[in-house]
Design an enzyme around this catalytic site. Sequence first.
Site, mmCIF file in Angstrom:
data_model
loop_
_atom_site.group_PDB
_atom_site.id
_atom_site.type_symbol
_atom_site.label_atom_id
_atom_site.label_comp_id
_atom_site.label_asym_id
_atom_site.label_seq_id
_atom_site.Cartn_x
_atom_site.Cartn_y
_atom_site.Cartn_z
ATOM 1 N N ARG A 425 0.811 -1.219 0.000
ATOM 2 C CA ARG A 425 0.000 0.000 0.000
ATOM 3 C C ARG A 425 0.844 1.268 0.000
ATOM 4 O O ARG A 425 0.347 2.335 -0.383
ATOM 5 C CB ARG A 425 -0.928 0.016 1.222
ATOM 6 C CG ARG A 425 -2.043 -0.998 1.180
ATOM 7 C CD ARG A 425 -3.091 -0.687 2.234
ATOM 8 N NE ARG A 425 -2.542 -0.729 3.578
ATOM 9 C CZ ARG A 425 -2.561 -1.798 4.361
ATOM 10 N NH1 ARG A 425 -3.105 -2.923 3.922
ATOM 11 N NH2 ARG A 425 -2.055 -1.760 5.578
ATOM 12 N N HIS A 432 -1.176 2.321 -6.625
ATOM 13 C CA HIS A 432 -2.077 1.755 -5.612
ATOM 14 C C HIS A 432 -3.403 2.495 -5.571
ATOM 15 O O HIS A 432 -4.475 1.874 -5.452
ATOM 16 C CB HIS A 432 -1.408 1.796 -4.239
ATOM 17 C CG HIS A 432 -2.345 1.483 -3.114
ATOM 18 N ND1 HIS A 432 -3.017 2.465 -2.415
ATOM 19 C CD2 HIS A 432 -2.753 0.302 -2.575
ATOM 20 C CE1 HIS A 432 -3.787 1.901 -1.496
ATOM 21 N NE2 HIS A 432 -3.634 0.597 -1.567
ATOM 22 N N TYR A 440 -10.416 -2.311 -6.877
ATOM 23 C CA TYR A 440 -10.791 -2.856 -5.563
ATOM 24 C C TYR A 440 -12.105 -2.247 -5.067
ATOM 25 O O TYR A 440 -13.015 -2.975 -4.671
ATOM 26 C CB TYR A 440 -9.666 -2.575 -4.569
ATOM 27 C CG TYR A 440 -9.905 -3.166 -3.199
ATOM 28 C CD1 TYR A 440 -9.563 -4.488 -2.922
ATOM 29 C CD2 TYR A 440 -10.484 -2.411 -2.184
ATOM 30 C CE1 TYR A 440 -9.793 -5.034 -1.676
ATOM 31 C CE2 TYR A 440 -10.712 -2.945 -0.936
ATOM 32 C CZ TYR A 440 -10.354 -4.258 -0.688
ATOM 33 O OH TYR A 440 -10.584 -4.796 0.551
ATOM 34 N N HIS A 473 3.237 -5.860 -14.839
ATOM 35 C CA HIS A 473 4.691 -5.830 -14.650
ATOM 36 C C HIS A 473 5.385 -6.831 -15.573
ATOM 37 O O HIS A 473 6.406 -6.521 -16.208
ATOM 38 C CB HIS A 473 5.047 -6.156 -13.193
ATOM 39 C CG HIS A 473 4.870 -4.996 -12.257
ATOM 40 N ND1 HIS A 473 3.645 -4.636 -11.739
ATOM 41 C CD2 HIS A 473 5.771 -4.111 -11.755
ATOM 42 C CE1 HIS A 473 3.799 -3.585 -10.951
ATOM 43 N NE2 HIS A 473 5.073 -3.241 -10.942
#
Length: 561
Positions: A425, A432, A440, A473
């Site tokens: 986080r 994030h 989320y 990534h």
Amino acid sequence: MPETPSGPREHYLGESGRDFASVNRPFHPVSCFAVSEKDGSNSRTENQVLHNIYLRQKFKELHKVMENEVNTMIVQQLQDFQEENLPVADCLVKGDSTAASSFTSALIRSHSIQHKGSKKSGGKLPRREFVFRPSLLKELLTVNHIDSLYNIFVAILILLFANKLLQETIQNGSPNLDLSFIVWAFGGLDRVIVVWVCMFTSTSVLVYLSFHHWAHHRHQFPVIYDTVAGIMYLVYLSLFLLVPLKSVLHYDLPPVSSIIVLSEQVRMFMKTWAFVRSNLTYVRSYKKDDDVQTKRLCPDFSHYLFFLFAPTLVYRDEYPRNERCDWQSVIYDLGQVIGCLFYIHFLFARFCVPVFQKFGREPFSGTNLLVAVFSCMFPGSLVLLCGFFAILHAWLNAFAEMMRFADRMFYKDWWNSTSYARFYRTWNCVVHDWLYEYVYRDMVNWQQRHGEGCAKLRCLPMLVVFFISSIVHEYILAFAFRFFYPVLLIMFGGFGVAFMFVHGNARHFNIFLWVTLIFGTGILMCLYSMEWYARINCPPVYEGVWDYLVPRSLVCEFSPE
């Protein structure tokens, strides 16, 4: 009158008590014995109560004295701290609640302070809140002790620079920095600029005009407009992922240039998604009979253009902005980015290339692999820190200063993390926040709307976030290096998720975090370097797609030069 262990009864009663005790009571011969016995019992009870009152008063006095002593000691310590670190301690010593609150916010705040069950949030997860706050490291570097750590890293860069000069002087008889590695890694910048301009034009002009047209005309035929716009939106996103990638492969761009194009592609993709998702609710709430003048359908193009350059991936119509730009700070931050690039170059030239450039030409055993992993831990950790400092601190702060963007919380104190959940986080708050706001949060709200059965799957949004992040990534690394070697995917999407559920003592887990980070960067640097030179020194074993998917370092037949 009997005395208590602490003194006579008069000590507690005072003058009035003694006068009251001296009053003559009526004499009753028959009940004399009973009365005297009752008076003795009452006297003992009264003495005990008065004794407790006396002890309570003494404890209060002692507590007040100790509190004064402790406050005096704290003030003295803060004053001593202020003498060494004036910029940071100023808000603490002077007792300025506003400054102290700002400093605390710069350290710990990420999202809105609304609670999950508050009336304002309606039971939903809070949204990202943008406020005026400085960058954490800029605040910490005003402290002399932290600034000394920065000086240590600068000293290591100077020593690496001197080591390179000495090595070139001994081998070639004259100092030669040999920056050909940097020149090669950043090759094809002209083509990079052309691809970037095309991506930016489509993201800024095409996306905005299409959304503006849909927002102002969908109320006429909502179903048709929504269906057509949805299909065109998905087609555009697919082409936006495909065309820049084809350009990277067609021009055969070197690794760093490829990473620039692919990273910008992902950034603009996320910006597009954020803009459309944030304004979708306003457009769909508009009805045919509503007044278009009083209804917010599509923001001004200037707001969208500012968002495309702002160092954030979460869209808002307005952001907190400073009054002026400090161009000296911009130049200093960009200079730090260049310094970090040379730092990484010297680390690879000193610790990576000499170790792995002959991979595939001489035998390489498991013992050699273990030694190589441990030898890569130190340079790999420095590369990790340099990458963090160059991108998340210096580069983003430079752009924030140029655009007078006031919310500089691009990361938090991830180095103090006592769990992997907190590390994820705080390491990169920019990414994030996008994952939290548009993945989320949306998934959790969807689960709440569809009943308890979906809400019980609490881990599902977190797993989806990890899956998306690890895939992106791996996508960038795979096409930048031209091979698929899912080491980062396994470590991030596998071990990283497992470590989310590991908890322990705060200090011990922080040590565990650093050990795993250092060991993990050593593994990444070692295995990717081995695969890179295996692709150079070892002939292909498979053809077509299989050669791209199967790591050549695992099937390489070692042969002498």
